[in-house]
Design a protein around this motif. Structure first.
Motif, PDB file in Angstrom:
ATOM      1  N   LYS A 300       0.827  -1.208   0.000  1.00 15.12           N
ATOM      2  CA  LYS A 300       0.000   0.000   0.000  1.00 15.12           C
ATOM      3  C   LYS A 300       0.860   1.256   0.000  1.00 15.12           C
ATOM      4  CE  LYS A 300      -4.041  -2.106   2.202  1.00 15.12           C
ATOM      5  NZ  LYS A 300      -4.853  -2.209   3.448  1.00 15.12           N
ATOM      6  N   ALA A 301       1.945   1.237   0.761  1.00 17.04           N
ATOM      7  CA  ALA A 301       2.835   2.404   0.798  1.00 17.04           C
ATOM      8  C   ALA A 301       3.482   2.647  -0.560  1.00 17.04           C
ATOM      9  CB  ALA A 301       3.898   2.211   1.876  1.00 17.04           C
ATOM     10  N   VAL A 302       3.904   1.580  -1.228  1.00 21.59           N
ATOM     11  CA  VAL A 302       4.528   1.714  -2.538  1.00 21.59           C
ATOM     12  C   VAL A 302       3.515   2.241  -3.559  1.00 21.59           C
ATOM     13  CG1 VAL A 302       5.527   0.431  -4.466  1.00 21.59           C
ATOM     14  CG2 VAL A 302       6.306  -0.018  -2.132  1.00 21.59           C
ATOM     15  N   VAL A 303       2.329   1.682  -3.545  1.00 19.90           N
ATOM     16  CA  VAL A 303       1.294   2.103  -4.503  1.00 19.90           C
ATOM     17  C   VAL A 303       0.899   3.556  -4.265  1.00 19.90           C
ATOM     18  CG1 VAL A 303      -1.104   1.735  -5.197  1.00 19.90           C
ATOM     19  CG2 VAL A 303       0.413  -0.231  -4.854  1.00 19.90           C
ATOM     20  N   ASN A 304       0.806   3.961  -3.007  1.00 18.31           N
ATOM     21  CA  ASN A 304       0.366   5.321  -2.683  1.00 18.31           C
ATOM     22  C   ASN A 304       1.490   6.332  -2.646  1.00 18.31           C
ATOM     23  OD1 ASN A 304      -2.275   4.376  -2.375  1.00 18.31           O
ATOM     24  ND2 ASN A 304      -1.955   3.871  -0.206  1.00 18.31           N
ATOM     25  N   GLY A 305       2.718   5.864  -2.809  1.00 17.85           N
ATOM     26  CA  GLY A 305       3.860   6.779  -2.742  1.00 17.85           C
ATOM     27  C   GLY A 305       4.151   7.281  -1.355  1.00 17.85           C
ATOM     28  N   SER A 306       3.750   6.526  -0.337  1.00 16.02           N
ATOM     29  CA  SER A 306       3.988   6.925   1.050  1.00 16.02           C
ATOM     30  C   SER A 306       5.434   6.632   1.443  1.00 16.02           C
ATOM     31  CB  SER A 306       3.024   6.174   1.977  1.00 16.02           C
ATOM     32  OG  SER A 306       1.686   6.369   1.593  1.00 16.02           O
ATOM     33  N   SER A 307       5.853   7.253   2.528  1.00 17.80           N
ATOM     34  CA  SER A 307       7.225   7.061   2.992  1.00 17.80           C
ATOM     35  C   SER A 307       7.393   5.671   3.589  1.00 17.80           C
ATOM     36  CB  SER A 307       7.594   8.125   4.021  1.00 17.80           C
ATOM     37  OG  SER A 307       6.754   8.027   5.154  1.00 17.80           O
TER      38      SER A 307
END
Length: 568
Positions: A300-307
């Protein structure tokens, strides 16, 4: 005849297990590549978790972390020591490049590396123990092997034979795709058979003209009985050589042998999941759940561009699905190696589960586990997670030059051509499903791009099944030791009570039900142990605070009894 395990086992005191921060290592054959930087994935992740064959080019001197690494350049002659080593190194100069060539034509020869150790050999016609080399440079037989102890007990001559295309055994000048056609298990088995016939023809009085330097035997070998030993892929070779050439060996020990080819090896991740849940080795449902939640949070972090936490930082920007698969597979690989070699002197399942904690913060929990494998104080390029499909996966495996230590192009070819063994995350009951590493990326695309194979779809596992039988064993006098927490046991000969007995990925064309032709074929089922654990000599890991469990002690007694029966 199934051999069952006593129900009582010991749990190792994990407080004494040696810990060290090292990169997710490539355990292939007897090689452990470990350093500050994570390796590229692809074959290294999907087709590379192979056995440490417990061999050392250093002549079996214990290495502090039990990795038994080869030096960068395997030696063609023994290294210089104050006391000479107990072995001699040679090249068999009449190894045949292509055993399938027209018998009427003159054979093309090449030089196959091998070692001879006469330390325990008691006299004429005492047995010969052959250590079968596999997908790595092959050293002399280590005193840390059970095989070495058995050789001492039976007064045996010890030989180790390097596999074609690995180490310094090169039938061709390079590893182009055209030349790799000579790298097959069938050619390797014929190498073993030819070498065995050659060596058996020597005598103490004869002058050896087919090796460089010549072999000088202390005793006569013509009437000796031969026993073969191998672990993982060489374990499969040990079973298959007894199948194809039954008269050449009185018996073989095929440890952790993946005799069942499987293109989509989904069971690998499933065994990893089972280990993370196993309280006997430090796992728990909480640990499993935290890892699963962490994998989901990472995606989810990778898909959303989260840190992402520092330990999870990719080395480069991920611009394609293949880059993301590369990244996810590198994260998965740390758990693969830990489970495969649990309680063998490296980071353990218990260590992972302690690092993961209760999973309150899934990203941080996964990052804490990942940090066990890197030096977080190193520069970024040495601790980041590789994440470029072309630069980290494809390009390194397109190098066709031999260098005496590289192994991954060769092993990837064998996987693409014959066996599969590609480790995906698409199976049920495993915590890495969010990564969605499918057989398309893990196998088909990688094989096509590395070797330039147009219209590639899958390895010819049906040929391997037809030639060797898969789990349907037709040989006699083969012993199959397997740990039930070793992911590779899912492709081997196991106890009928095992969760992965007759395991098969849906859609695979070549799965067979397990069957053994003879009561002299025995499976030795070892609870709560990892890959090739039985191959270590009794007490070999005690200096690292790892004691043999009751299950391992029992397995050693079973294997020893089988070898004695072969010789008697």
């Amino acid at each position: 005849a199934n051999v069952t395990l006593p129900t009582k086992t010991f749990i190792v005191n994990m407080a004494h297990v040696m810990k060290r921060s090292f990169v997710a290592a490539v355990f292939v054959g007897s090689v452990t590549f470990a350093g500050a930087r994570r390796f590229g994935i692809g074959a290294q992740v999907w087709a590379r978790w192979e056995p440490v064959h417990l061999q050392s080019e250093r002549g079996g001197i214990p290495i502090t972390d039990l990795s038994l690494e080869h030096p960068t350049q395997p030696q063609s002659t023994p290294e210089v020591r104050t006391n000479p080593p107990p072995y001699t190194a040679h090249f068999y100069t009449e190894a045949v490049k292509d055993h399938a060539a027209d018998a009427a034509s003159s054979p093309e020869y090449w030089r196959q590396h091998f070692y001879v150790d006469q330390s325990f050999w008691r006299g004429d016609d005492y047995p010969v123990f052959l250590y079968i080399g596999g997908e790595s440079p092959q050293g002399p037989v280590s005193p840390m092997l059970l095989m070495s102890d058995l050789a001492k007990e039976h007064g045996a001559l010890m030989i180790s034979l390097e596999h074609r295309f690995y180490g310094v055994s090169h039938p061709t000048p390079n590893m182009t795709t055209d030349n790799l056609q000579f790298l097959t298990s069938e050619q390797a088995l014929e190498d073993i058979a030819r070498f065995r016939v050659y060596l058996s023809g020597l005598s103490a009085a004869a002058v050896d003209t087919a090796s460089d330097p010549p072999v000088a035997l202390k005793h006569n070998i013509g009437g000796s009985k031969w026993v073969g030993f191998g672990g993982s892929y060489p374990g499969a070779l040990a079973a298959w050589v007894k199948t194809k050439y039954p008269s050449l060996f009185v018996g073989t020990v095929a440890s952790s042998a993946p005799v069942q080819p499987m293109f989509d090896f989904a069971q690998y991740a499933q065994v990893v999941g089972a280990a993370l849940r196993n309280p006997q080795i430090g796992g728990s449902d909480v640990c499993y759940g935290a890892v699963a939640a962490g994998a989901d949070a990472i995606v989810k972090a990778v898909v959303n561009g989260s840190s992402l936490p520092p330990a999870l930082q990719p080395c480069s920007q991920m611009t394609s699905d293949l880059d993301r698969i590369t990244y996810y597979s590198n994260l998965f690989s740390n758990f693969q190696g830990t489970v495969q070699y649990n309680l063998e002197g490296r980071t353990s399942v218990a260590d992972l589960c302690v690092a993961v904690g209760n999973g309150t913060d899934p990203l941080e929990s996964f990052a804490n586990a990942t940090a066990l494998f890197v030096n977080m104080s190193a520069k970024f390029s040495d601790r980041c997670v590789q994440s470029n499909w072309i630069a980290d996966v494809i390009a390194p495996l397109q190098n066709t030059t031999f260098d005496a230590s590289s192994i991954m192009r060769q092993w990837t070819w064998q996987s693409c051509n014959e066996f599969g063994y590609f480790q995906t995350t698409t199976g049920v009951d495993q915590p890495f499903a969010p990564f969605e590493v499918t057989i398309k990326e893990a196998g088909a695309l990688m094989c096509s791009e590395i070797f330039g194979l147009q219209n590639y779809t899958a390895p010819n596992t049906l040929w391997a099944m037809t030639n060797y039988g898969g789990r349907r064993i037709s040989a006699t006098n083969v012993t199959f030791p397997n740990g039930n927490m070793d992911p590779w046991h899912a492709l081997s000969i196991v106890n009928s009570s095992d969760l992965f007995y007759n395991a098969c990925t849906p859609g695979e064309p070549s799965c067979t039900a397990q069957a053994m032709a003879s009561p002299t074929d025995v499976e030795v089922f070892i609870a709560n142990t990892g890959h090739c654990r039985d191959m270590y000599a009794p007490g070999a890991m005690s200096f690292a605070g790892i004691n043999d469990t009751e299950a391992v002690v029992w397995a050693h007694s079973q294997i020893s009894a089988r070898v004695a029966a072969y010789l008697n």
